[in-house]
Design an enzyme around this catalytic site. Sequence first.
Site, short mmCIF file in Angstrom:
data_model
loop_
_atom_site.label_atom_id
_atom_site.label_comp_id
_atom_site.label_asym_id
_atom_site.label_seq_id
_atom_site.Cartn_x
_atom_site.Cartn_y
_atom_site.Cartn_z
N SER A 165 1.11 -1.28 -0.05
CA SER A 165 0.02 -0.09 -0.06
C SER A 165 0.85 1.29 0.08
O SER A 165 1.90 1.25 0.43
CB SER A 165 -0.94 -0.02 1.26
OG SER A 165 -1.58 1.13 1.57
N TYR A 221 -2.15 -0.54 10.44
CA TYR A 221 -2.38 -0.87 8.95
C TYR A 221 -0.81 -0.29 8.14
O TYR A 221 -0.06 -1.05 7.38
CB TYR A 221 -3.25 -0.38 8.31
CG TYR A 221 -3.41 -0.67 6.89
CD1 TYR A 221 -3.89 -1.76 6.48
CD2 TYR A 221 -2.91 0.11 5.79
CE1 TYR A 221 -4.23 -2.31 4.77
CE2 TYR A 221 -3.15 -0.16 4.45
CZ TYR A 221 -3.72 -1.23 3.97
OH TYR A 221 -3.81 -1.64 2.64
N1 LIG Z 1 -8.51 -0.91 -1.63
C1 LIG Z 1 -7.25 -0.07 -1.77
O1 LIG Z 1 -7.50 1.12 -2.16
C2 LIG Z 1 -6.02 -0.55 -1.38
C3 LIG Z 1 -4.99 0.25 -1.20
C4 LIG Z 1 -3.99 -0.18 -1.11
C5 LIG Z 1 -3.40 -1.51 -0.73
N2 LIG Z 1 -4.74 -2.30 -0.64
C6 LIG Z 1 -4.27 -3.79 -0.56
O2 LIG Z 1 -5.06 -4.44 -1.57
C7 LIG Z 1 -5.28 -6.01 -0.91
C8 LIG Z 1 -6.64 -6.20 -1.25
O3 LIG Z 1 -7.59 -5.31 -0.54
P1 LIG Z 1 -8.93 -4.97 -1.03
O4 LIG Z 1 -9.32 -3.68 -1.00
O5 LIG Z 1 -9.45 -5.76 -2.02
O6 LIG Z 1 -9.70 -5.40 0.61
P2 LIG Z 1 -11.06 -6.18 0.88
O7 LIG Z 1 -12.05 -5.80 -0.47
O8 LIG Z 1 -11.51 -5.82 2.19
O9 LIG Z 1 -10.81 -7.81 0.75
C9 LIG Z 1 -9.71 -8.36 1.50
C10 LIG Z 1 -9.72 -9.67 1.41
O10 LIG Z 1 -8.95 -10.44 2.19
C11 LIG Z 1 -9.26 -11.40 2.68
N3 LIG Z 1 -8.77 -11.76 3.98
C12 LIG Z 1 -8.57 -11.05 5.24
N4 LIG Z 1 -8.09 -11.70 6.00
C13 LIG Z 1 -7.92 -12.91 5.43
C14 LIG Z 1 -7.23 -14.22 6.25
N5 LIG Z 1 -6.89 -14.38 7.49
N6 LIG Z 1 -7.22 -15.38 5.28
C15 LIG Z 1 -7.46 -15.19 4.33
N7 LIG Z 1 -8.13 -14.19 3.51
C16 LIG Z 1 -8.48 -13.18 4.35
C17 LIG Z 1 -10.66 -10.97 2.94
O11 LIG Z 1 -11.70 -12.36 3.14
P3 LIG Z 1 -13.07 -12.17 3.77
O12 LIG Z 1 -14.06 -11.71 2.45
O13 LIG Z 1 -13.31 -13.47 4.39
O14 LIG Z 1 -13.01 -11.01 4.72
C18 LIG Z 1 -10.98 -10.45 1.53
O15 LIG Z 1 -11.17 -11.47 0.59
C19 LIG Z 1 -4.93 -5.68 0.54
O16 LIG Z 1 -3.53 -6.31 0.79
C20 LIG Z 1 -4.95 -4.25 0.85
O17 LIG Z 1 -4.15 -3.88 2.04
C21 LIG Z 1 -5.90 -1.98 -1.07
#
Ligand SMILES: NC(=O)c1ccc[n+]([C@@H]2O[C@H](COP(=O)([O-])OP(=O)(O)OC[C@H]3O[C@@H](n4cnc5c(N)ncnc54)[C@H](OP(=O)(O)O)[C@@H]3O)[C@@H](O)[C@H]2O)c1
Length: 304
Positions: A165, A221
């Site tokens: 991130s 985070y």
């Molecule tokens: N969205 C952004 O703007 C953004 C920006 C920078 C970085 N990121 C990074 O991008 C990645 C994806 O983020 P996102 O925005 O798509 O988030 P999201 O929609 O909240 O999805 C997170 C995913 O991680 C899974 N997860 C969490 N804990 C877990 C565990 N213990 N074992 C297996 N699965 C687990 C969740 O499963 P459940 O469905 O069961 O909860 C979900 O599938 C993350 O690494 C995040 O830090 C996102």
Amino acid sequence: MEEKRYAIVTGGNRGIGYEICRQLASKGVEVILTSRNQDRGEEAVKNLNASGFSNVIFHQLDITDPSSISCLAKFVQTHFGKLDILINNAAEIGLIIHDEEFRALGGFVHVLDEEAHLLTNIIEQPYELGERCLKINYHATKTITESFIPLLQLSKSPRIVNVSSVYGDLYWLHNEKLKEELQDIDNLTDERLDEIVQWFLTDFKTGQLKKNGWPLTVSAYKVSKIALNAYTRLMAKKYKDIFVNCVHPGYIKTGMTSQTGFATVEEGAKGPVMVALLPDNGPSGVYFDQTQIGNFSSKANPFV
Ligand SMILES: NC(=O)c1ccc[n+]([C@@H]2O[C@H](COP(=O)([O-])OP(=O)(O)OC[C@H]3O[C@@H](n4cnc5c(N)ncnc54)[C@H](OP(=O)(O)O)[C@@H]3O)[C@@H](O)[C@H]2O)c1
């Protein structure tokens, strides 16, 4: 005929992870979409299969559960005999977000340490959620990575992609000495990195974030992604035969951001997928800001 490439994506049931699975599958990779919840994962695979991606299969994986990790490793060993790509995407934000107020604020771009005292009714960071965030985003990501090294070493072009991130930028730390230590990859060790994470948790629990220069907002985070970036560099140094990189996907509309992001999951998946499919001339140990090589330590706010 080209050899098949196999990829594991963690947290593939929704958000950016789901889209990474879709884009990898569209490029001919055999994808193991994993999810901690069986039903949500099977549903996601059903949707991708129905859209014509028969090269996506499901396997349960909770990255915090060692028996779940070893069950997946056995499955991959038995059925494919190697792993080509591991995408560490699963993460949690470690916050309670009050959606309405958060959207009115304009999302994470307006969450600033200088104004931390004004945010108490918008985002809260209880210690327990912060601790869980570090457990998932840092410790469990390390465990799964290390568990799959032997299978990755059986691939001709192994790749590890850590979805990081912009919050993993050292810019967010206010402790210059610690920033220098985390940049000094030649002297940093795995043990010291674990110690730094533990030091943060102790300070978080005892209300010493400001005193020791930790981030005051989205604290756990940010530290989890700062530690993940340093870990990426240590792994790249240790395993010269595996490309290990980290990627900021962009500020994306997903559950994690309460849909406040600037871009879609299609945009967000592009960087991680590109890095997963890097050609054999590298690079490794690098931070990508979406599809471009970026900095581990910015001088100005990297979010604007
Ligand atoms: N969205 C952004 O703007 C953004 C920006 C920078 C970085 N990121 C990074 O991008 C990645 C994806 O983020 P996102 O925005 O798509 O988030 P999201 O929609 O909240 O999805 C997170 C995913 O991680 C899974 N997860 C969490 N804990 C877990 C565990 N213990 N074992 C297996 N699965 C687990 C969740 O499963 P459940 O469905 O069961 O909860 C979900 O599938 C993350 O690494 C995040 O830090 C996102």
